[in-house]
Design a protein around this motif. Structure first.
Motif, PDB file in Angstrom:
ATOM      1  N   ILE A   1       0.824  -1.210   0.000  1.00  0.00           N
ATOM      2  CA  ILE A   1       0.000   0.000   0.000  1.00  0.00           C
ATOM      3  C   ILE A   1       0.863   1.268   0.000  1.00  0.00           C
ATOM      4  N   ASP A   2       0.517   2.212  -0.859  1.00  0.00           N
ATOM      5  CA  ASP A   2       1.199   3.506  -0.899  1.00  0.00           C
ATOM      6  C   ASP A   2       0.674   4.405   0.215  1.00  0.00           C
ATOM      7  N   SER A   3       1.533   5.287   0.701  1.00  0.00           N
ATOM      8  CA  SER A   3       1.124   6.257   1.710  1.00  0.00           C
ATOM      9  C   SER A   3       0.197   7.303   1.102  1.00  0.00           C
TER      10      SER A   3
ATOM     11  N   LEU B   1       7.088  -5.126 -10.206  1.00  0.00           N
ATOM     12  CA  LEU B   1       6.870  -6.483 -10.683  1.00  0.00           C
ATOM     13  C   LEU B   1       5.503  -6.991 -10.228  1.00  0.00           C
ATOM     14  N   ILE B   2       5.146  -6.724  -8.983  1.00  0.00           N
ATOM     15  CA  ILE B   2       3.829  -7.108  -8.477  1.00  0.00           C
ATOM     16  C   ILE B   2       2.737  -6.381  -9.255  1.00  0.00           C
ATOM     17  N   ASP B   3       2.970  -5.101  -9.557  1.00  0.00           N
ATOM     18  CA  ASP B   3       2.004  -4.326 -10.347  1.00  0.00           C
ATOM     19  C   ASP B   3       1.788  -4.954 -11.727  1.00  0.00           C
ATOM     20  N   GLU B   4       2.887  -5.376 -12.351  1.00  0.00           N
ATOM     21  CA  GLU B   4       2.793  -5.972 -13.685  1.00  0.00           C
ATOM     22  C   GLU B   4       1.982  -7.269 -13.643  1.00  0.00           C
ATOM     23  N   ILE B   5       2.256  -8.092 -12.647  1.00  0.00           N
ATOM     24  CA  ILE B   5       1.513  -9.349 -12.512  1.00  0.00           C
ATOM     25  C   ILE B   5       0.033  -9.060 -12.268  1.00  0.00           C
ATOM     26  N   LYS B   6      -0.240  -8.125 -11.383  1.00  0.00           N
ATOM     27  CA  LYS B   6      -1.628  -7.792 -11.060  1.00  0.00           C
ATOM     28  C   LYS B   6      -2.374  -7.292 -12.288  1.00  0.00           C
ATOM     29  N   SER B   7      -1.721  -6.462 -13.080  1.00  0.00           N
ATOM     30  CA  SER B   7      -2.350  -5.926 -14.290  1.00  0.00           C
ATOM     31  C   SER B   7      -2.746  -7.045 -15.247  1.00  0.00           C
ATOM     32  N   LYS B   8      -1.871  -8.016 -15.422  1.00  0.00           N
ATOM     33  CA  LYS B   8      -2.168  -9.142 -16.326  1.00  0.00           C
ATOM     34  C   LYS B   8      -3.278 -10.024 -15.755  1.00  0.00           C
TER      35      LYS B   8
ATOM     36  N   ARG C   1      -1.623  -1.305  -4.780  1.00  0.00           N
ATOM     37  CA  ARG C   1      -1.088  -0.178  -4.024  1.00  0.00           C
ATOM     38  C   ARG C   1      -2.162   0.617  -3.265  1.00  0.00           C
ATOM     39  N   VAL C   2      -3.434   0.310  -3.559  1.00  0.00           N
ATOM     40  CA  VAL C   2      -4.530   1.126  -3.023  1.00  0.00           C
ATOM     41  C   VAL C   2      -5.656   0.236  -2.514  1.00  0.00           C
ATOM     42  N   PHE C   3      -6.219   0.575  -1.364  1.00  0.00           N
ATOM     43  CA  PHE C   3      -7.406  -0.145  -0.906  1.00  0.00           C
ATOM     44  C   PHE C   3      -8.567   0.107  -1.858  1.00  0.00           C
TER      45      PHE C   3
END
Length: 307
Positions: A60-62, A83-90, A303-305
């Motif tokens: 999570i981002d501040s 890398l987590i963002d890329e996986i999540k997007s796919k 990164r966001v709730f």
């Protein structure tokens, strides 16, 4: 309403059959370019699970109203969020709102460990993502902890002494910044001399590494396993038995009678180490998990709730 428990191997087999293969392919592509992601993902997984459980709260981002876990001191050098963002997007493109970010961390870590020569194991899935991420909650074992201090933290999370020694063996593919061990090279605990528990040749080698930058703001890095830094094997244990532990906590593993037995066992047999590591990381991945209808969510953006 009773809590429905759902975590198990193959949780996504009907919900999103391609989930694990999507994760694996992204990790394979990234690993082919940068083998250090194994260490980065192991560290992310560990730092996430040790704080409020395996709930992806570290991602999570501040915001203006909240300083999240990733802003805490021990997490400032955690990396591979992209890398987590890329996986999540796919995964969102393939099966929206199905795969949790907590499961992505666990699966990506497993795949990276296997690619680095470590054990291939089946990971439980079905975790949900947490709804809280606070920097003030971060309380992790430090690089200079004694074995008794470290063990206290592991026992509090349901992990044993053997689990602790096995999980710290993940340092076989790890790196660290000079700032975490510089005192061991010249003025250990105010003695004005190097730490006598570190091999003299390693002291001299690391002095060269840490002083090689002309910019004092650059905190150099070095491998925790000086022999096979990108291979997930038991060489780390053999090194610390030879006084070549870079971090004090690593050297303490070999020097403290409490943990020395497991260090010797793992150093003598790579299979025993890898079996111990699998048991330990599966236990780590089950710490305080949110599952079924017991709370949490499946984030759309790691990164966001969800709103």
């Amino acid at each position: 309403m009773p809590v429905t428990l759902s975590i198990h191997v193959g949780y996504y087999s009907t919900k999103c059959p391609q989930a694990e293969s999507i994760v694996r392919q992204v990790v394979i592509d990234r690993f082919s370019k940068d083998k250090s992601i194994a260490a980065a993902l192991l560290r992310m997984h560990f730092h996430d699970c040790f704080v409020t459980g395996c709930d992806a709260s570290i991602l999570i981002d501040s915001t203006d109203d909240n300083q999240s876990e990733k802003e805490a001191g021990p997490n400032l050098t955690v990396r591979e969020y992209s890398l987590i963002d890329e996986i999540k997007s796919k995964l969102e493109a393939a099966c929206p709102n199905k795969v949790s970010c907590a499961d992505i961390i666990a699966l990506a870590t497993r795949d990276a460990v296997g690619l680095a020569g470590g054990p291939n194991y089946k990971s439980h899935t079905g975790r949900r993502d947490g709804l809280v991420s606070r920097a003030s909650d971060v309380d992790l074992p430090g690089p200079s902890f004694t074995i008794s201090q470290s063990l206290k933290a592991f026992l509090a999370r349901g992990l044993t002494l053997k689990d602790m020694v096995a999980l710290l063996g993940g340092h076989t593919v790890g790196i660290t910044h000079c700032g975490f061990f510089n005192d061991r090279l010249s003025n250990f605990q105010g003695t004005g001399a190097p730490d006598t528990s570190m091999d003299t040749s390693l002291v001299n080698k690391l002095k060269g590494v840490c002083s090689s930058s002309n910019n004092p703001r650059v905190d150099r890095t070095t491998s925790l396993d000086q022999d096979t830094p990108f291979v997930f094997d038991n060489k780390f244990y053999n090194e610390i038995k030879s006084k070549k532990g870079v971090l004090k906590i690593d050297q303490n593993l070999a020097d403290d009678p409490l943990s020395a037995k497991w260090v010797s066992n793992f150093a003598a047999n790579n299979t025993i180490f890898q079996e111990g590591f699998v048991k330990a990381i599966l236990k780590l991945g089950n710490i305080q998990i949110l599952q079924g209808n017991g709370g949490g969510e499946v984030r759309r953006n790691c990164r966001v709730f969800n709103k």
